[in-house]
Design a protein around this motif. Structure first.
Motif, PDB file in Angstrom:
ATOM      1  N   GLU A   1       0.836  -1.205   0.000  1.00  8.47           N
ATOM      2  CA  GLU A   1       0.000   0.000   0.000  1.00  8.47           C
ATOM      3  C   GLU A   1       0.869   1.253   0.000  1.00  8.47           C
ATOM      4  OE1 GLU A   1      -2.496  -0.363   3.406  1.00  8.47           O
ATOM      5  OE2 GLU A   1      -3.808  -1.891   2.510  1.00  8.47           O
ATOM      6  N   PHE A   2       1.930   1.200   0.792  1.00  8.11           N
ATOM      7  CA  PHE A   2       2.852   2.340   0.858  1.00  8.11           C
ATOM      8  C   PHE A   2       3.512   2.578  -0.501  1.00  8.11           C
ATOM      9  CE2 PHE A   2       7.046   4.209   1.501  1.00  8.11           C
ATOM     10  CZ  PHE A   2       6.755   5.290   2.325  1.00  8.11           C
ATOM     11  N   LYS A   3       3.939   1.499  -1.143  1.00  2.00           N
ATOM     12  CA  LYS A   3       4.567   1.603  -2.472  1.00  2.00           C
ATOM     13  C   LYS A   3       3.609   2.216  -3.489  1.00  2.00           C
ATOM     14  CE  LYS A   3       7.804  -2.306  -2.202  1.00  2.00           C
ATOM     15  NZ  LYS A   3       8.102  -3.654  -2.753  1.00  2.00           N
ATOM     16  N   GLU A   4       2.375   1.779  -3.436  1.00  2.00           N
ATOM     17  CA  GLU A   4       1.367   2.261  -4.379  1.00  2.00           C
ATOM     18  C   GLU A   4       1.064   3.743  -4.162  1.00  2.00           C
ATOM     19  OE1 GLU A   4      -1.041   1.997  -7.607  1.00  2.00           O
ATOM     20  OE2 GLU A   4       0.241   0.385  -6.809  1.00  2.00           O
ATOM     21  N   GLU A   5       1.025   4.167  -2.907  1.00  2.00           N
ATOM     22  CA  GLU A   5       0.672   5.550  -2.574  1.00  2.00           C
ATOM     23  C   GLU A   5       1.855   6.519  -2.701  1.00  2.00           C
ATOM     24  OE1 GLU A   5      -0.866   5.279   1.353  1.00  2.00           O
ATOM     25  OE2 GLU A   5      -2.656   4.150   0.766  1.00  2.00           O
ATOM     26  N   ASN A   6       3.068   5.974  -2.750  1.00  2.00           N
ATOM     27  CA  ASN A   6       4.260   6.837  -2.739  1.00  2.00           C
ATOM     28  C   ASN A   6       5.222   6.519  -3.883  1.00  2.00           C
ATOM     29  OD1 ASN A   6       4.082   8.297   0.124  1.00  2.00           O
ATOM     30  ND2 ASN A   6       3.495   6.152   0.414  1.00  2.00           N
ATOM     31  N   LYS A   7       4.656   6.266  -5.051  1.00  2.00           N
ATOM     32  CA  LYS A   7       5.488   5.907  -6.210  1.00  2.00           C
ATOM     33  C   LYS A   7       6.509   6.989  -6.552  1.00  2.00           C
ATOM     34  CE  LYS A   7       2.263   2.788  -8.555  1.00  2.00           C
ATOM     35  NZ  LYS A   7       1.406   2.584  -9.753  1.00  2.00           N
ATOM     36  N   ASP A   8       6.058   8.234  -6.643  1.00  2.00           N
ATOM     37  CA  ASP A   8       6.961   9.338  -7.003  1.00  2.00           C
ATOM     38  C   ASP A   8       8.053   9.512  -5.955  1.00  2.00           C
ATOM     39  OD1 ASP A   8       5.492   9.811  -9.254  1.00  2.00           O
ATOM     40  OD2 ASP A   8       4.309  11.437  -8.390  1.00  2.00           O
ATOM     41  N   PHE A   9       7.672   9.412  -4.712  1.00  2.00           N
ATOM     42  CA  PHE A   9       8.628   9.551  -3.608  1.00  2.00           C
ATOM     43  C   PHE A   9       9.715   8.486  -3.688  1.00  2.00           C
ATOM     44  CE2 PHE A   9       9.815   8.074   0.683  1.00  2.00           C
ATOM     45  CZ  PHE A   9      10.470   9.205   1.141  1.00  2.00           C
ATOM     46  N   LEU A  10       9.316   7.249  -3.926  1.00  2.00           N
ATOM     47  CA  LEU A  10      10.261   6.134  -3.988  1.00  2.00           C
ATOM     48  C   LEU A  10      11.133   6.162  -5.240  1.00  2.00           C
ATOM     49  CD1 LEU A  10       7.950   3.265  -2.675  1.00  2.00           C
ATOM     50  CD2 LEU A  10       9.818   4.391  -1.443  1.00  2.00           C
ATOM     51  N   GLU A  11      10.719   6.927  -6.247  1.00  2.00           N
ATOM     52  CA  GLU A  11      11.512   7.048  -7.482  1.00  2.00           C
ATOM     53  C   GLU A  11      12.527   8.190  -7.393  1.00  2.00           C
ATOM     54  OE1 GLU A  11      11.787   5.210 -10.298  1.00  2.00           O
ATOM     55  OE2 GLU A  11      10.619   3.782  -9.116  1.00  2.00           O
ATOM     56  N   ASN A  12      12.442   8.962  -6.332  1.00  2.00           N
ATOM     57  CA  ASN A  12      13.407  10.048  -6.139  1.00  2.00           C
ATOM     58  C   ASN A  12      14.818   9.455  -6.038  1.00  2.00           C
ATOM     59  OD1 ASN A  12      15.161  11.837  -4.321  1.00  2.00           O
ATOM     60  ND2 ASN A  12      13.439  13.188  -4.779  1.00  2.00           N
ATOM     61  N   PRO A  13      15.792   9.963  -6.807  1.00  2.00           N
ATOM     62  CA  PRO A  13      17.154   9.399  -6.811  1.00  2.00           C
ATOM     63  C   PRO A  13      17.797   9.323  -5.434  1.00  2.00           C
ATOM     64  CG  PRO A  13      16.890  10.962  -8.608  1.00  2.00           C
ATOM     65  CD  PRO A  13      15.657  11.066  -7.768  1.00  2.00           C
ATOM     66  N   ILE A  14      17.583  10.340  -4.615  1.00  2.00           N
ATOM     67  CA  ILE A  14      18.181  10.355  -3.279  1.00  2.00           C
ATOM     68  C   ILE A  14      17.547   9.283  -2.407  1.00  2.00           C
ATOM     69  CG2 ILE A  14      18.480  11.715  -1.170  1.00  2.00           C
ATOM     70  CD1 ILE A  14      18.683  14.193  -2.915  1.00  2.00           C
ATOM     71  N   VAL A  15      16.231   9.160  -2.483  1.00  2.00           N
ATOM     72  CA  VAL A  15      15.521   8.146  -1.703  1.00  2.00           C
ATOM     73  C   VAL A  15      15.940   6.743  -2.150  1.00  2.00           C
ATOM     74  CG1 VAL A  15      13.259   7.162  -1.154  1.00  2.00           C
ATOM     75  CG2 VAL A  15      13.551   9.647  -1.255  1.00  2.00           C
ATOM     76  N   LYS A  16      16.048   6.538  -3.468  1.00  2.00           N
ATOM     77  CA  LYS A  16      16.462   5.236  -3.997  1.00  2.00           C
ATOM     78  C   LYS A  16      17.863   4.879  -3.520  1.00  2.00           C
ATOM     79  CE  LYS A  16      15.377   4.104  -8.272  1.00  2.00           C
ATOM     80  NZ  LYS A  16      15.205   4.180  -9.743  1.00  2.00           N
ATOM     81  N   SER A  17      18.739   5.881  -3.516  1.00  2.00           N
ATOM     82  CA  SER A  17      20.107   5.663  -3.043  1.00  2.00           C
ATOM     83  C   SER A  17      20.118   5.330  -1.551  1.00  2.00           C
ATOM     84  CB  SER A  17      20.946   6.918  -3.306  1.00  2.00           C
ATOM     85  OG  SER A  17      22.268   6.732  -2.882  1.00  2.00           O
TER      86      SER A  17
END
Length: 204
Positions: A16-32
């Motif tokens: 659910e978190f992944k689905e609701e926060n797709k843009d956030f999780l795609e942020n380069p800094i967050v991914k790193s």
């Protein structure tokens, strides 16, 4: 991180978190940030057990991570611009005080220099290139940064010098040193982190 061991309720919360926060999780800094398993665990704990303590732990870890990124970027820029400024001063000095081989021969109306008489048309080697140092330490004017550079290993100094004096990428450096790009990148990052820690310790 192995998500298979998590209970069904936690897995559902994560999805659910992944689905609701797709843009956030795609942020380069967050991914790193989430590439490190310990940070993944912190995020999972916040999602599945959103206590104030868990949120504070995640927040503090991310702040430290973000600070390291910004500080490493700052050190990279300092090294880069120190090298550029040194090069500018060096070229300016050469114009004001030309080397003996660059000065015109006396009583020669054509203004031919000794250097012109010595040049081999088949070679690309220039006197300036020979005299110019390849050592990053020769380009640093800040005393604390100079000490930080001296504290590095010889391999780290070599990579830093090739990156900021020669302006080579990690891929190009790997070819020069006959190492893998990953190995060079690891040495490069370790060198910058070491410089950061040294400067932090000095409080400058």
């Amino acid at each position: 991180m192995n998500f298979e061991k998590l209970d069904p309720f936690c897995k559902q919360k994560i999805e659910e978190f992944k689905e609701e926060n797709k843009d956030f999780l795609e942020n380069p800094i967050v991914k790193s940030f989430l590439m490190e398993e310990k940070n993944q665990k912190l995020l999972v704990e916040v999602i599945c057990d959103p206590t104030e303590e868990n949120q504070k732990l995640l927040d503090n870890e991310f702040k430290k991570f973000y600070f390291d990124i910004r500080f490493t970027s700052y050190i990279s820029m300092v090294l880069y611009f120190n090298a550029i400024n040194f090069d500018k001063r060096y070229r300016k000095m050469l114009k004001r005080h030309p080397l003996t081989v660059d000065q015109p021969i006396k009583n020669d109306t054509s203004n031919t220099s000794f250097n012109a008489m010595l040049v081999d048309v088949e070679t690309e080697i220039q006197v300036e290139d020979i005299l110019r140092s390849d050592n990053i330490e020769d380009y640093i004017t800040n005393p604390v940064l100079y000490e930080a550079i001296q504290s590095l290993t010889e391999k780290q100094k070599e990579v830093i010098s090739l990156a900021y004096v020669k302006g080579l990428t990690d891929t190009e450096i790997s070819k020069v040193l006959n190492k893998s790009q990953q190995a060079v990148s690891k040495i490069h990052k370790a060198a910058l982190k070491s410089i950061c820690k040294f400067i932090e310790k000095k409080g400058d």
